[in-house]
Scaffold this active site. Structure first.
Site, short mmCIF file in Angstrom:
data_model
loop_
_atom_site.label_atom_id
_atom_site.label_comp_id
_atom_site.label_asym_id
_atom_site.label_seq_id
_atom_site.Cartn_x
_atom_site.Cartn_y
_atom_site.Cartn_z
N SER A 1 -1.50 -9.66 -3.28
CA SER A 1 -1.14 -9.16 -4.61
C SER A 1 -0.04 -10.00 -5.27
O SER A 1 -0.08 -10.22 -6.49
CB SER A 1 -0.73 -7.68 -4.55
OG SER A 1 0.33 -7.47 -3.64
N LEU B 1 0.83 -1.22 0.00
CA LEU B 1 0.00 0.00 0.00
C LEU B 1 0.86 1.25 0.00
O LEU B 1 0.56 2.23 -0.70
CB LEU B 1 -0.90 -0.02 1.24
CG LEU B 1 -1.64 1.29 1.55
CD1 LEU B 1 -2.63 1.63 0.45
CD2 LEU B 1 -2.35 1.18 2.90
N HIS C 1 -0.90 -3.86 -6.11
CA HIS C 1 -0.57 -3.80 -4.69
C HIS C 1 -1.73 -4.28 -3.83
O HIS C 1 -2.89 -4.26 -4.25
CB HIS C 1 -0.18 -2.36 -4.28
CG HIS C 1 -1.35 -1.45 -4.09
ND1 HIS C 1 -2.04 -1.35 -2.89
CD2 HIS C 1 -1.96 -0.58 -4.94
CE1 HIS C 1 -3.01 -0.46 -3.01
NE2 HIS C 1 -2.99 0.02 -4.24
N CYS C 2 -1.40 -4.72 -2.65
CA CYS C 2 -2.39 -4.98 -1.61
C CYS C 2 -1.92 -4.19 -0.39
O CYS C 2 -1.23 -3.18 -0.55
CB CYS C 2 -2.54 -6.47 -1.33
SG CYS C 2 -1.00 -7.32 -0.91
N ASN C 3 -2.26 -4.61 0.80
CA ASN C 3 -1.84 -3.84 1.97
C ASN C 3 -0.34 -3.98 2.22
O ASN C 3 0.39 -3.00 2.25
CB ASN C 3 -2.63 -4.30 3.20
CG ASN C 3 -2.49 -3.33 4.38
OD1 ASN C 3 -1.75 -2.36 4.30
ND2 ASN C 3 -3.20 -3.60 5.46
#
Length: 228
Positions: free
Chosen positions: A130, A46, A122-124
């Site tokens: 991701s 993130l 992206h993810c966190n």
């Protein structure tokens, strides 16, 4: 309809070098940054999506934002006036079906790269969720085994670690994409065989031999004699 990205042809040795990675020294701080996995495809957390200057410097044009529903308040598009976003709401647990969601993400990435764009996925944390999508993308892009695709991504972003459920789906996706490739090539081969057979049958009809015509006439005369 799936978009196909033009891919460069690599030798087996070149692919092996790519799988082994660039050999850059990995530091803890790099977890907070994004890394280029393929030309035009970046993977990160993130934090990499929160800096407009960084995104501009990388030439990012498209962003795939993958988040657990409970993270929607913080993991979200921030610069919709500057980039094109795709948001995937998923559950970051081993039961989540990623294979069902992957084709849409793949097409989004394909379209971006095909038109000269650059994509950040992206993810966190950029650790499990991701990376699973990016590993599947790399696997199909280079027609790799799941192990080689995982190594290729991991050797560029050392901190990735898809959870057990995601890893199982990555393994399953290898069979899925290979079956799809076989299915795509089969109709073309089948049509070619059918066309060859049809041409052969047509040629046989057009090249009827004289003795065949004589035999047909004799048979007709015999039929007439029997009826008299």
């Amino acid at each position: 309809m799936n978009t196909v990205v033009n891919q460069m042809a690599f030798t087996e040795e070149q692919l092996r070098e790519m799988i082994q990675g660039p050999g850059d020294e990995w530091t803890y701080e790099m977890r907070r940054q994004c890394q280029e996995i393929l030309p035009g495809l970046y993977l990160g957390p993130l934090q990499a999506s929160k800096s407009l200057d960084t995104l501009r410097n990388l030439g990012i044009t498209h962003i795939v934002c993958i988040r657990d529903a409970k993270e929607a308040f913080s993991v979200r598009p921030r610069f919709e006036d500057h980039f094109r976003y795709m948001v995937l709401d998923v559950e970051d647990n081993e039961e989540q079906n990623l294979i069902r969601l992957f084709p849409g993400a793949k097409q989004f990435i394909d379209n971006a790269i095909l038109h000269g764009g650059r994509v950040l996925v992206h993810c966190n944390g950029g650790i499990s969720l991701s990376p699973a999508f990016v590993v599947m993308y790399v696997m199909q892009y280079h027609k790799l085994s799941w192990e080689d695709a995982l190594h290729m991504v991991q050797n560029r972003r050392y901190c990735i670690s898809p959870n057990g459920g995601f890893l199982t789906q990555i393994k399953e996706y290898e069979s899925i994409y290979k079956a799809s490739l076989a299915l795509q090539s089969f109709p073309t081969q089948q049509r070619a065989v059918v066309n060859r057979r049809k041409r052969s049958d047509d040629d046989d009809e057009e090249t009827e031999r004289p003795e065949d015509r004589k035999r047909a006439n004799v048979d007709e005369d015999d039929d007439d004699a029997m009826q008299s």
